[in-house]
Design an enzyme around this catalytic site. Structure first.
Site, short mmCIF file in Angstrom:
data_model
loop_
_atom_site.label_atom_id
_atom_site.label_comp_id
_atom_site.label_asym_id
_atom_site.label_seq_id
_atom_site.Cartn_x
_atom_site.Cartn_y
_atom_site.Cartn_z
N CYS A 11 0.91 -8.88 27.32
CA CYS A 11 1.42 -8.80 28.69
C CYS A 11 0.43 -8.04 29.59
O CYS A 11 0.25 -6.83 29.42
CB CYS A 11 2.78 -8.09 28.63
SG CYS A 11 3.40 -7.47 30.20
N CYS A 51 1.73 -4.87 31.32
CA CYS A 51 1.97 -3.83 30.31
C CYS A 51 0.67 -3.11 29.97
O CYS A 51 0.67 -1.89 29.78
CB CYS A 51 2.55 -4.45 29.03
SG CYS A 51 4.11 -5.32 29.29
#
Length: 107
Positions: free
Chosen positions: A31, A34
């Protein structure tokens, strides 16, 4: 001290028993937001020290935990105070948003 990665098995003890205030980031290795958030959380852990515990859960490795806390998109940061979820931030937020949450709940 940096952000600690936990799994579903260690969640109860690590997150709910970690202390008065805990931030748990639900994300994944793949991600992009993230990956941007992790250094921010590492920085916060360094700055806040013992006032807060910051943990990371990989949603791919612990999908049941993500489901239990209603994580629908990543990253999601849930603030726990005395073992109870008290705040949730969905998506990448500026560092000061997390600082304010820590200030609000940490003793």
């Amino acid at each position: 001290m940096s952000v600690t990665t936990i799994d579903g098995q260690s969640f109860r003890q690590a997150a709910l028993g970690a202390g008065a205030t805990t931030l748990v980031e639900f994300g994944a290795k793949w991600c992009p937001p993230c990956k941007v958030l992790l250094p921010i959380l590492d920085e916060l852990q360094q700055e806040e020290g013992e006032r807060v515990t910051i943990l990371q859960v990989d949603c791919d490795e612990s999908p049941e935990l993500a489901s239990e806390y209603g994580v629908m998109s990543m990253p999601t940061v849930i603030v726990f105070h005395n073992g109870e979820p008290v705040d949730k931030f969905i998506g990448l937020r500026p560092k000061d948003v997390y600082q304010q949450a820590i200030a609000r709940y940490a003793e």
